[in-house]
Design an enzyme around this catalytic site. Structure first.
Site, PDB file in Angstrom:
ATOM      1  CB  CYS A   2      -0.943   0.102   1.198  1.00  0.00           C
ATOM      2  SG  CYS A   2      -2.058  -1.277   1.376  1.00  0.00           S
ATOM      3  CE  LYS A 591      10.402  -2.496  -7.971  1.00  0.00           C
ATOM      4  NZ  LYS A 591      11.008  -3.528  -8.817  1.00  0.00           N
TER       5      LYS A 591
HETATM    6  C1  AGP Z   1      11.314  -9.099  -7.776  1.00  0.00           C
HETATM    7  O1  AGP Z   1      11.079  -9.312  -9.125  1.00  0.00           O
HETATM    8  C2  AGP Z   1      10.223  -9.414  -6.913  1.00  0.00           C
HETATM    9  N1  AGP Z   1       9.054  -8.685  -7.254  1.00  0.00           N
HETATM   10  C3  AGP Z   1      10.462  -9.652  -5.432  1.00  0.00           C
HETATM   11  O2  AGP Z   1      10.891 -10.964  -5.350  1.00  0.00           O
HETATM   12  C4  AGP Z   1      11.450  -8.743  -4.656  1.00  0.00           C
HETATM   13  O3  AGP Z   1      12.730  -8.932  -5.120  1.00  0.00           O
HETATM   14  C5  AGP Z   1      11.361  -9.073  -3.153  1.00  0.00           C
HETATM   15  O4  AGP Z   1      10.069  -8.842  -2.681  1.00  0.00           O
HETATM   16  C6  AGP Z   1      12.353  -8.296  -2.314  1.00  0.00           C
HETATM   17  O5  AGP Z   1      12.142  -6.921  -2.394  1.00  0.00           O
HETATM   18  P1  AGP Z   1      13.239  -5.882  -1.988  1.00  0.00           P
HETATM   19  O6  AGP Z   1      14.378  -6.032  -2.928  1.00  0.00           O
HETATM   20  O7  AGP Z   1      12.565  -4.563  -2.111  1.00  0.00           O
HETATM   21  O8  AGP Z   1      13.653  -6.201  -0.575  1.00  0.00           O
END
Ligand code: AGP
Length: 596
Positions: A2, A591
């Site tokens: 969010c 994201k």
């Molecule tokens: C990446 O393609 C993903 N959407 C996801 O695995 C991401 O890398 C993961 O949630 C970790 O996020 P961060 O790098 O912001 O810690």
């Protein structure tokens, strides 16, 4: 997940909040809403789906103070009623939340007993009702909000628009909240990127900080001791005016192509800047690399570089699996956290625990002023610029390249590392050519489009690349893809291969003789069982008959592994274009995963 946005000042808040939410959409895109003040009355608009203009939204009175929210559903489905802001029964205040009220059930039961009724299924409405109940005690709005907030369990951040005082109040715990100080007014958001065009001056709030925004003034206090604070105002290094796709149809493709530059930005550190971390690594007993998802695979890649290049005892821990390491971790160990957002709850939790154990913390993060960077004794940034597509591409290669530079520096080869990195980025040209895009889209992806299960084999320097390649294709194409270490093939995986099953093998150059031999023989074995075979890697193997398709990548020593991930990103992209999927905002994902 969010996103929260707020503005108070002398500009039109309706437009500012709307544009801010568009920039925050990566955090959740189920539904959204905006609330503005006109006189002492709150007006709000909510919608499901993407943040977009609507005649009803345009009809909101123009205001100088407003809040907004993009939602990633946790409690309750995707409906307008469940979308934020949630307004109080008498319309005096309205609230947005980022996080999860873990004791939501108990609180809801308690409120129901007291006669409160609920319109939505959200945990957010529970907060609104507790504030209402507190206000009946004839206390100030600020006190009521603080008391209600203290009842919440879990990581929660709220922003509230109070009609009586014309103020915005916000309290942070766990989920991020940044204040932007501009000439025209005060901005408030889940990240600094969303208000980046307006100011570089920011305050990153600590847990249990409350900010009270009144016109262009603000006060920060701690809700635990009630004392006012003089927060540090940081100036961001970069300001991102326009975040747009440029000439590209999707952010994903733009971000893939940007890698030529971002690998260099991430490794633009001189030896002096790396020295504090290098010294800490040298005196640490063991180095643990921590991350989740793509960042977890980058952690694996960096650990590989540290072991093989710098002979450092390093290993990765998946953030969400940290508990079993607690009995063996010691204050002599160093933790390096890898994160794009710097706000991943799964990574923050172990960092808090390891910090208490006395471990030193380092981090490599892409966003500025985030929780993870602020927890770190050694703060580094990938500087890859905004990564808007939910699927991480340029940040993975940036993190891995930074890990390579660090490892080479530890091995006394800083200069060689810098020249090899330059060479690598130059040699990526060919991969981003029309010819290469055509081959991947029209030959490979058109063949893959009807297949449901794919397998990826890597080994050694390409093991983490196989896992990341599989995640990348899964995330956007929704195909079932698994990455394996090639060594697993004979131990079970080969049972899955039947006629036409796509298998992608990552083939290192002959320099890594054993690994390339193993990969070639693995690909021969799957070919013998009818697999559709795709090779990615050293050009010297591109002519082998066992491959139906082959994508050559530049192999500059072990840096070849970083180049090898790019064809997976391109396959993921073009396959999903052919499938007509939502490339930048794939289903069910956000994201930044700021809830557990
Ligand atoms: C990446 O393609 C993903 N959407 C996801 O695995 C991401 O890398 C993961 O949630 C970790 O996020 P961060 O790098 O912001 O810690």
């Amino acid at each position: 997940m969010c996103g929260i946005f707020g503005y108070s000042g002398n500009k039109n808040s309706n437009d500012l909040v709307f544009n801010g939410l568009k920039r925050l959409e990566y955090r959740g895109y189920d539904s959204w809403g905006i609330a503005v003040l006109d006189g002492n009355k709150i007006y709000q608009y909510k919608d499901i789906g993407l943040v977009k203009q609507n005649p009803k939204l345009k009809k909101l009175p123009k205001s100088n103070v407003g809040i907004g929210h993009t939602r990633w559903a946790t409690h309750g489905g995707v409906t307008k009623t469940n979308a934020h802001p949630h307004i109080s029964t008498n319309g005096d205040f309205t609230l947005v939340q980022n996080g999860m009220v873990e004791n939501f059930d108990a609180l809801k039961r308690e409120l129901r007993k007291d006669g409160y009724k609920f319109e939505s299924q959200t945990d957010t409405e529970v907060i609104v009702k507790i504030v209402e109940r507190e206000l009946k005690k004839n206390i100030s709005f600020k006190k009521a909000l603080m008391t209600a907030f203290k009842r919440l369990e879990g990581r929660n951040t709220v922003a509230v628009l109070d009609a009586k005082s014309n103020k915005i109040y916000a309290i942070k715990n766990g989920s991020p909240l940044v204040v932007g100080i501009a000439k025209d007014g005060i901005y408030l958001a889940s990240d600094s990127l969303s208000f980046s065009p307006h100011t570089k001056k920011i305050i990153v709030l600590d847990d249990y900080d409350m900010v009270e925004i009144d016109g262009k003034d603000y006060v920060v206090s701690n809700i635990k001791d009630g004392k006012k604070k003089k927060p540090e105002i940081r100036t961001l290094k970069y300001q991102y005016e326009d975040i747009d796709k440029g000439k590209y149809p999707h952010f994903m493709l733009k971000e893939i192509v940007e890698q030529q530059r971002t690998i260099l930005y991430a490794t633009d550190y001189n030896e002096k800047e790396l020295e504090p971390l290098v010294k800490q690594i040298r005196k640490s007993r063991k180095v643990y690399l921590l991350g989740a998802g793509t960042a977890g695979f980058a952690a694996g890649q960096i650990a590989f570089f540290l072991r093989t290049i710098a002979k450092v005892d390093a290993m990765e821990i998946k953030s969400y699996e940290f508990k079993s390491y607690l009995p063996v971790i010691s204050s002599k160990d160093l933790i390096i956290a890898i994160s794009q957002s710097g706000e991943t709850a799964d990574t923050i939790e172990p960092l808090e625990v390891f910090k208490k154990e006395g471990c030193k913390i380092a981090s490599i993060v892409n966003m500025y002023g985030t929780t993870i960077s602020r927890m770190s004794d050694y703060e580094y940034y990938t500087n890859a610029g905004p990564e808007i597509c939910v699927a991480s591409t340029k940040v993975f290669t940036a993190q891995s390249a930074w890990g390579y530079l660090l490892s080479m520096t530890l091995a006394g080869k800083y200069k060689t590392a810098r020249s090899k990195l330059k060479k690598l980025t130059k040699s990526l040209d060919e991969m981003f050519s029309k010819k290469s895009f055509n081959y991947i889209k029209n030959k490979i992806c058109k063949t893959l489009v009807d297949k449901e299960h794919f397998f990826i084999l890597g080994k050694g320097e390409n093991a983490s690349i196989a896992y990341e390649g599989a995640l990348k294709i899964k995330e956007i194409s929704y195909k079932h893809v698994e990455g394996f270490s090639a060594g697993e093939l004979k131990h079970g995986v080969i049972a899955l291969i039947e006629k036409g099953t796509p298998v992608i093998g990552i083939i290192p150059s002959g320099e890594h003789m054993d690994d390339s031999k193993d990969l070639i023989s693995g690909m021969e074995q799957v070919k013998a069982r009818g697999a559709l075979t795709i090779g990615i890697g050293a050009s010297e193997y591109s002519g082998l008959e066992i491959f139906d398709y082959y994508i050559s990548t530049p192999q500059i020593n072990t840096l070849g592994s970083i180049a090898n991930v790019i064809p997976f990103q391109l396959i993921s992209y073009f396959l999903s274009v052919l499938l007509g999927n939502n490339i930048d905002k794939p289903r069910n994902l956000a994201k930044s995963v700021t809830v557990k």
